[in-house]
Motif scaffolding. Structure first.
Motif, mmCIF file in Angstrom:
data_model
loop_
_atom_site.group_PDB
_atom_site.id
_atom_site.type_symbol
_atom_site.label_atom_id
_atom_site.label_comp_id
_atom_site.label_asym_id
_atom_site.label_seq_id
_atom_site.Cartn_x
_atom_site.Cartn_y
_atom_site.Cartn_z
ATOM 1 N N ALA A 219 0.796 -1.359 0.081
ATOM 2 C CA ALA A 219 -0.161 -0.030 0.030
ATOM 3 C C ALA A 219 0.908 1.468 -0.118
ATOM 4 C CB ALA A 219 -0.907 -0.216 1.124
ATOM 5 N N ASN A 220 1.929 1.084 0.752
ATOM 6 C CA ASN A 220 2.842 2.346 0.722
ATOM 7 C C ASN A 220 3.590 2.429 -0.535
ATOM 8 O OD1 ASN A 220 2.193 3.189 3.527
ATOM 9 N ND2 ASN A 220 3.745 1.902 4.463
ATOM 10 N N LYS A 222 2.626 1.731 -3.289
ATOM 11 C CA LYS A 222 1.524 2.436 -4.384
ATOM 12 C C LYS A 222 1.281 3.843 -4.033
ATOM 13 C CE LYS A 222 -1.209 -1.983 -5.396
ATOM 14 N NZ LYS A 222 -2.721 -2.579 -5.234
ATOM 15 N N ARG A 223 1.308 4.361 -3.110
ATOM 16 C CA ARG A 223 1.168 5.689 -2.405
ATOM 17 C C ARG A 223 2.320 6.191 -3.149
ATOM 18 N NH1 ARG A 223 -2.018 4.236 1.950
ATOM 19 N NH2 ARG A 223 0.100 3.813 3.046
ATOM 20 N N GLU A 224 3.442 5.714 -2.933
ATOM 21 C CA GLU A 224 4.652 6.596 -3.299
ATOM 22 C C GLU A 224 4.879 6.595 -4.898
ATOM 23 O OE1 GLU A 224 8.207 8.497 -3.542
ATOM 24 O OE2 GLU A 224 6.894 8.435 -1.989
ATOM 25 N N LYS A 226 2.097 6.712 -7.085
ATOM 26 C CA LYS A 226 1.555 7.680 -7.335
ATOM 27 C C LYS A 226 2.219 9.053 -7.129
ATOM 28 C CE LYS A 226 -3.262 9.317 -7.319
ATOM 29 N NZ LYS A 226 -4.750 9.001 -6.919
ATOM 30 N N ALA A 227 2.688 9.240 -6.179
ATOM 31 C CA ALA A 227 3.297 10.589 -5.737
ATOM 32 C C ALA A 227 4.371 10.872 -6.526
ATOM 33 C CB ALA A 227 3.928 10.487 -4.391
#
Length: 307
Positions: A219-220, A222-224, A226-227
């Protein structure tokens, strides 16, 4: 670090000095109401590391002053102005500034930019000191008569030079792009001769894993991813604006000729130049950003500079 502030508004000069002192960023060596009061001799005598200068002033303006200092002032230049004209901002970068701070003064923005400047200066000084040390102990080849041996340039060193030419010093996506260059370089060395170019998503995942570490959750990651993708897209767009600005100033500019069609589609460059010239907002979907082409061009140009 030692700063010199040039602005026709005494309140702005006072505010900047207060921020520098409160945040312990360095010392203000002096100030002036416009560019006609300074030259490289004055800045050298005051041992100035960073020049903070307004864009528009009643005497000699910021761009004219920066051009006058070009090649003689060895420090960094930060432009400060409330002007939002992309054409004027492009002229300022072309003249030699490395950072731009908007008015009204925002304390957080000023501190963030000046800390970036300080880090860049420290890095440059460290490299210079290392080279001096190596030269002093005979690693420059002078004793053997072989001439001075240039330090080996990495893909990141070359990429930093290219991104600086593209006006991306200080942009948030620069580190992501440099990390991608390292991933591509490793990919090529581990799989020589393998055709094709990695998918952008794979590159973003690689640099996200590298940043977060092997224990990071999916999950982390995926967030990174996208960022990082958003940061890179903003950086690529800023490079497009910078190159288009160079073209508006001088269509025969060597940097414009070198980078315009290598990194971007000519049609997109022309659209952006027209937007900047007319000072209009871009129409939705008028320019389709090709991030993959940009990254491919960045990698090839960086490799070329290593040769």
């Amino acid at each position: 670090m030692r700063f010199f502030i040039v602005d026709d508004d005494p309140a702005v000069r006072s505010m900047l000095e207060t921020i520098i002192e409160d945040e312990q960023l360095g010392t203000v060596a002096g100030d002036a109401p416009d560019g006609s009061h300074i030259d490289h001799g004055l800045l050298a005598s005051q041992r100035v590391d960073v020049l903070l200068i307004d864009l528009l002033m009643p005497g000699r303006d910021g761009i004219e002053t920066v051009r006058e200092l070009a090649g003689r002032f060895e420090g960094k230049i930060v432009m400060i102005s409330q002007i939002e004209s992309k054409e004027l901002i492009g002229k300022a970068y072309a003249a030699g500034i490395e950072y731009y701070v908007t008015k009204p003064i925002n304390r957080l923005e000023v501190v963030a930019v000046l800390r970036k400047v300080a880090e860049r200066l420290r890095l440059q000084h460290s490299i210079r000191d290392i080279r001096k040390t190596l030269s002093a102990i005979g690693f420059d080849g002078a004793a053997s008569g072989k001439g001075t041996a240039a330090p080996e340039k990495t893909i990141v060193d070359s990429g930093s030079d290219v991104l600086s030419d593209l006006g991306l010093v200080g942009e948030a996506g620069v580190q992501d792009l440099l990390d991608i260059l390292e991933v591509l370089s490793r990919h090529e060395s581990e799989r020589p001769g393998e055709p094709g170019f990695p998918q952008l998503l794979d590159l973003y995942r690689d640099i996200a894993r590298r940043k977060l570490g092997p224990s990071a959750s999916e999950a982390n990651v995926k967030r990174e991813v996208k960022a990082a993708e958003q940061r890179v897209r903003r950086a690529v767009h800023q490079a497009l604006v910078h190159v288009a600005s160079l073209g508006l100033i001088d269509y025969a500019s060597p940097k414009f000729e070198q980078y315009a069609t290598v990194f971007f589609d000519l049609g997109d460059i022309r659209k952006k130049m027209k937007e900047l010239e007319d000072e209009t907002s871009p129409a939705p979907g008028s320019i389709r950003q090709n991030t993959k082409k940009f990254i491919q061009a960045l990698y090839l140009e960086s490799k070329k500079r290593m040769a």
